[in-house]
Design a protein around this motif. Sequence first.
Motif, PDB file in Angstrom:
ATOM      1  N   CYS A  75       0.879  -1.158   0.000  1.00  0.00           N
ATOM      2  CA  CYS A  75       0.000   0.000   0.000  1.00  0.00           C
ATOM      3  C   CYS A  75       0.921   1.213   0.000  1.00  0.00           C
ATOM      4  N   HIS A  98      -1.074  -4.418  -5.230  1.00  0.00           N
ATOM      5  CA  HIS A  98      -0.734  -3.084  -4.727  1.00  0.00           C
ATOM      6  C   HIS A  98      -1.955  -2.170  -4.728  1.00  0.00           C
ATOM      7  N   ASN A  99      -1.845  -1.132  -3.909  1.00  0.00           N
ATOM      8  CA  ASN A  99      -2.863  -0.107  -3.815  1.00  0.00           C
ATOM      9  C   ASN A  99      -2.138   1.224  -3.672  1.00  0.00           C
ATOM     10  N   GLU A 111      -8.642   2.168   3.760  1.00  0.00           N
ATOM     11  CA  GLU A 111      -7.924   1.187   2.947  1.00  0.00           C
ATOM     12  C   GLU A 111      -6.941   0.350   3.758  1.00  0.00           C
ATOM     13  N   ILE A 112      -6.491   0.862   4.914  1.00  0.00           N
ATOM     14  CA  ILE A 112      -5.514   0.104   5.692  1.00  0.00           C
ATOM     15  C   ILE A 112      -6.013  -0.248   7.093  1.00  0.00           C
TER      16      ILE A 112
END
Length: 127
Positions: A75, A98-99, A111-112
């Motif tokens: 990330c 991946h982001n 997102e995390i």
Amino acid sequence: MEIIPPLTEEEYARVCTSKMRNSTEYQEQKRVVGDFIRQNEYDTRTVDVLSIGAGRGNFEKELVEEQGMKMGYICAIEPNPHFVPLLKAALKSLEVEHNVLPTYFKEEFAEIDDKKFDLVIFIHSLY
């Protein structure tokens, strides 16, 4: 005391590129992180990475290609719009999940949330 205004995104991209090209500390950072990778066996098992201020993704790419890190997921947070396309291309070339979050680091990211990372990279992010 003279107050200097912050760099524009274009000026930051130019200064950062020049620093990477001319700085001796970049190689030392790679060496130190490379030692960390081997000491923690990140070259033999898959690791998840959070990169804050990932820039163009060069450092992350070199950790995989030169230091042998086995990256499973990354990330990457990068606020500079000049670097985001280059970052996306670099991570895509690694063929890992991946982001890319094209924003400034925030205390909370949906997102995390609840995600655990083996390695957090936070280099040249506080200036």
